[in-house]
Scaffold this motif. Structure first.
Motif, PDB file in Angstrom:
ATOM      1  N   ALA A  71       0.855  -1.196   0.000  1.00 55.20           N
ATOM      2  CA  ALA A  71       0.000   0.000   0.000  1.00 55.20           C
ATOM      3  C   ALA A  71       0.882   1.234   0.000  1.00 55.20           C
ATOM      4  O   ALA A  71       1.470   1.566   1.041  1.00 55.20           O
ATOM      5  N   ARG A  94      -5.360   0.946   1.795  1.00 53.62           N
ATOM      6  CA  ARG A  94      -5.673   0.746   0.375  1.00 53.62           C
ATOM      7  C   ARG A  94      -4.451   0.140  -0.297  1.00 53.62           C
ATOM      8  O   ARG A  94      -3.410   0.773  -0.434  1.00 53.62           O
ATOM      9  N   GLN A  96      -2.488  -1.676  -3.603  1.00 53.68           N
ATOM     10  CA  GLN A  96      -2.457  -1.526  -5.067  1.00 53.68           C
ATOM     11  C   GLN A  96      -1.490  -2.544  -5.652  1.00 53.68           C
ATOM     12  O   GLN A  96      -0.495  -2.912  -5.020  1.00 53.68           O
ATOM     13  N   ASP A  97      -1.782  -2.960  -6.874  1.00 50.97           N
ATOM     14  CA  ASP A  97      -0.871  -3.837  -7.600  1.00 50.97           C
ATOM     15  C   ASP A  97      -0.207  -3.047  -8.717  1.00 50.97           C
ATOM     16  O   ASP A  97      -0.438  -1.855  -8.888  1.00 50.97           O
ATOM     17  N   GLY A 100      -2.417  -1.007 -11.438  1.00 50.88           N
ATOM     18  CA  GLY A 100      -3.236   0.144 -11.092  1.00 50.88           C
ATOM     19  C   GLY A 100      -4.505  -0.194 -10.355  1.00 50.88           C
ATOM     20  O   GLY A 100      -5.271   0.715  -9.994  1.00 50.88           O
ATOM     21  N   ARG A 101      -4.787  -1.478 -10.144  1.00 50.80           N
ATOM     22  CA  ARG A 101      -5.985  -1.844  -9.400  1.00 50.80           C
ATOM     23  C   ARG A 101      -5.745  -1.640  -7.906  1.00 50.80           C
ATOM     24  O   ARG A 101      -4.617  -1.794  -7.423  1.00 50.80           O
ATOM     25  N   SER A 102      -6.798  -1.331  -7.182  1.00 51.52           N
ATOM     26  CA  SER A 102      -6.680  -1.075  -5.744  1.00 51.52           C
ATOM     27  C   SER A 102      -7.843  -1.732  -5.019  1.00 51.52           C
ATOM     28  O   SER A 102      -8.896  -1.984  -5.606  1.00 51.52           O
TER      29      SER A 102
END
Length: 272
Positions: A71, A94, A96-97, A100-102
């Protein structure tokens, strides 16, 4: 510049629990009581690192150290990390990978001290970020201000007054002569001569008193009654006549030499 930045570790906690949380349906904060706290979805190690001005919360495997989720945090407090309303040991982060996904997940600590260290490490990092931002902003404002031209113009000179140096009005400065005992003596006036005290002439009285009397021989005819009389008789006989041509007192010397020698009379008076 980003490539030269190194990653530093801010905090490491060996035990952290991860929970799947339901989506938030209202504007009210998250509540840990809505989670299944007795059945965490994952358990591992938490590391808080920083690279430049960005902090990272990394969830890793306890044994292999493999990264489970990460994160990135640009601001704290903010949307990347939020506290729950009913406990100080649980947070919502939060993750994220690389695509860009979260997603939002919940984390919790068994020990309250671990939760405190996690919170303080993030606060200290972003306090440092704020100070660095203010310093860089002040330096940029200083660069945009007009600079003062302190250089010398053509033909411009300055005048310095330094002690013991040649001045324009008084000429060469006179050095101060230091006497014995730490006293400062003024130098003699220019063009003057120091008067030498005259040597006093020898006193005539001192020279006359310094005449050494001739040696006196004791007479065998004199008695021991008057010692001064014995000393006077040889002194009278030792006188030699002085020529009248060279001495004004010659007549007196001649008259005294013509008197036949008489035997000394015994008397208590000393003859001179």
């Amino acid at each position: 510049a980003a490539e030269l930045e190194y990653e530093s570790v801010l905090c490491v906690k060996p035990d952290v629990n991860v929970y799947r949380i339901p989506p938030r349906t209202s504007n009210r904060g998250y509540r840990a009581s809505d989670w299944k706290l007795d059945h965490p979805d994952w358990t591992g190690r938490l590391r808080v690192t920083s690279k430049g001005k960005t902090a990272y919360i990394k969830l890793e495997d306890k044994v292999s150290g493999e990264l489970f989720a990460q994160a990135p945090i640009d601001q704290y407090p903010g949307i990347a990390v939020e506290t729950v309303a009913d406990s100080s040991r649980y947070f919502v982060i939060r993750i994220q990978d690389g695509t860009g996904r979260s997603a939002f997940i919940g984390i919790g600590f068994t020990d309250r001290g671990d939760a405190f260290d996690f919170n303080v490490s993030l606060q200290d990092h972003f306090k440092w970020v704020k100070q660095e931002t203010e310093i860089s902003k002040e330096s940029q404002e200083a660069d945009t201000r007009p600079k003062l031209d302190l250089g010398f113009k053509e033909g411009q000179t300055i005048k310095l007054n330094i002690g013991n140096m040649t001045s324009k009005k008084g000429g060469a400065a006179k050095p101060r002569v230091s006497g014995s005992g730490g006293l400062s003596l003024l130098p003699p006036p220019p063009g003057g001569k120091t008067a030498v005290p005259p040597i006093p002439p020898p006193s005539s009285t001192a020279i006359a008193n310094h005449v050494t009397p001739p040696p006196v021989q004791k007479s065998s005819n004199a008695g021991s009654a008057d010692i001064l009389l014995d000393l006077d008789a040889p002194a009278t006989a030792s006188k030699a006549p002085v020529s009248a041509t060279t001495d004004l007192w010659g007549d007196f010397s001649t008259a005294s030499s013509a008197v036949p020698n008489q035997a000394p009379q015994q008397s208590n008076w000393v003859q001179f």
